[in-house]
Design a protein around this motif. Structure first.
Motif, mmCIF file in Angstrom:
data_model
loop_
_atom_site.group_PDB
_atom_site.id
_atom_site.type_symbol
_atom_site.label_atom_id
_atom_site.label_comp_id
_atom_site.label_asym_id
_atom_site.label_seq_id
_atom_site.Cartn_x
_atom_site.Cartn_y
_atom_site.Cartn_z
ATOM 1 N N SER A 27 1.869 -0.280 6.972
ATOM 2 C CA SER A 27 1.012 -1.428 7.255
ATOM 3 C C SER A 27 0.453 -2.016 5.974
ATOM 4 O O SER A 27 0.056 -1.274 5.065
ATOM 5 C CB SER A 27 -0.133 -1.026 8.199
ATOM 6 N N GLN A 28 0.455 -3.323 5.923
ATOM 7 C CA GLN A 28 -0.043 -4.053 4.749
ATOM 8 C C GLN A 28 -1.151 -4.996 5.188
ATOM 9 O O GLN A 28 -1.079 -5.597 6.262
ATOM 10 C CB GLN A 28 1.048 -4.932 4.128
ATOM 11 N N LYS B 133 -6.597 -10.904 -6.893
ATOM 12 C CA LYS B 133 -6.488 -10.502 -5.489
ATOM 13 C C LYS B 133 -5.792 -9.147 -5.384
ATOM 14 O O LYS B 133 -5.057 -8.731 -6.287
ATOM 15 C CB LYS B 133 -5.690 -11.533 -4.685
ATOM 16 N N SER B 134 -6.017 -8.493 -4.251
ATOM 17 C CA SER B 134 -5.385 -7.204 -3.984
ATOM 18 C C SER B 134 -4.711 -7.209 -2.627
ATOM 19 O O SER B 134 -5.165 -7.869 -1.696
ATOM 20 C CB SER B 134 -6.424 -6.079 -4.010
ATOM 21 N N ILE B 135 -3.616 -6.471 -2.552
ATOM 22 C CA ILE B 135 -2.915 -6.236 -1.297
ATOM 23 C C ILE B 135 -2.882 -4.722 -1.108
ATOM 24 O O ILE B 135 -2.563 -3.976 -2.038
ATOM 25 C CB ILE B 135 -1.475 -6.775 -1.332
ATOM 26 N N LYS B 136 -3.217 -4.313 0.116
ATOM 27 C CA LYS B 136 -3.256 -2.878 0.387
ATOM 28 C C LYS B 136 -2.081 -2.453 1.259
ATOM 29 O O LYS B 136 -1.597 -3.229 2.086
ATOM 30 C CB LYS B 136 -4.564 -2.516 1.091
ATOM 31 N N GLU C 15 5.351 -5.364 7.084
ATOM 32 C CA GLU C 15 5.646 -6.691 7.590
ATOM 33 C C GLU C 15 5.507 -7.780 6.527
ATOM 34 O O GLU C 15 5.835 -8.934 6.780
ATOM 35 C CB GLU C 15 4.733 -7.020 8.767
ATOM 36 N N GLY C 16 5.029 -7.417 5.371
ATOM 37 C CA GLY C 16 4.928 -8.382 4.279
ATOM 38 C C GLY C 16 3.551 -9.018 4.180
ATOM 39 O O GLY C 16 2.822 -9.129 5.174
ATOM 40 N N SER C 17 3.217 -9.422 2.982
ATOM 41 C CA SER C 17 1.976 -10.158 2.722
ATOM 42 C C SER C 17 2.358 -11.448 1.997
ATOM 43 O O SER C 17 2.888 -11.388 0.880
ATOM 44 C CB SER C 17 1.027 -9.329 1.847
#
Lengths: 114, 110
Positions: free
Chosen positions: A5-6, A19-22, A107-109
């Motif tokens: 999961s993202q 920015k950050s993506i987890k 699923e991608g960000s």
């Protein structure tokens, strides 16, 4: 239950921002990856971690910094965002650190830099 | 360096027909994987074929590998609307990395 999961799924921001993506995986895998997919659908590996250890670091600007607090999490922080950073970023995991391991993708960000 | 190139870039067929997609790569491999990506979704693993295998089946999928020509093909038989997606081959580069190309965008028309 989502395996990889993202968050967030969508991110719209201004140039120059940070920015950050987890990413989190609940598959018990040892290896995690970040891939970038551009507007032409090319998918390129950026980083790979095995048990919190960086094992692949492609030619990526040092504005991109991955962090793996534990083997179930791999976050991506991007400093000083540029227009060219707009893309879809995929997190993936695999049990094996070798090239025979099946990759499980999130699923991608979708990042849009204005 | 390794590169996976899918051909054609786009393919449109009628439901029920067979779809064939090709992949070429540059350097020798020990295996090759195929993935599917539905629109707006992540990639999903379809099949892995090893270098000592010439052909492998999985349901309606048939994958071939010709290491002498550095090429692979993915055949989807009796296509369905749900097969509409992009398909990627992923040859490895080195021991730890898979290399993806641009994919083949497959459209199944009802």
């Amino acid at each position: 239950d989502t395996a990889v999961s993202q968050t967030p799924k969508y991110l719209v921001t201004q140039m120059g921002n940070d920015k950050s993506i987890k990413c989190e995986q609940n598959l018990g895998h040892d290896t995690m990856y970040w891939y970038k997919q551009d507007s032409k659908k090319f998918l390129k590996i950026m980083f790979s971690y095995n048990n919190k250890e960086l094992i692949i670091n492609e030619t990526v600007p040092n504005r991109f910094s991955p962090k793996s607090p534990d083997k179930a999490h791999l976050n991506l922080h991007i400093n000083s965002l540029e227009l060219g950073d707009s893309a879809v970023y995929f997190c993936a995991s695999s049990q094996a650190r070798t090239n025979t391991g099946e990759l499980f993708f999130g699923e991608g960000s979708r990042l849009t830099v204005l | 360096s390794q590169q996976g190139e899918e051909d054609p870039q786009a393919l449109s067929i009628q439901e029920g027909e067979n779809a064939t997609m090709n992949c070429s790569y540059k350097t020798s491999i020990n295996n090759l994987q195929w993935y599917r990506q539905n629109s707006g979704r992540g990639l999903v693993h379809l099949i892995l074929i090893r270098s000592n295998e010439r052909e492998k089946h999985s349901g309606r999928l048939r994958v071939t590998l010709d290491t002498s020509k550095k090429s692979s093909s993915l055949l989807i038989t009796a296509s369905r609307a749900a097969d509409t997606a992009s398909y990627f081959c992923a040859p490895p580069q080195g021991a730890q990395k898979l290399v993806f190309g641009q994919g083949t965008r497959l459209t199944i028309n009802p």
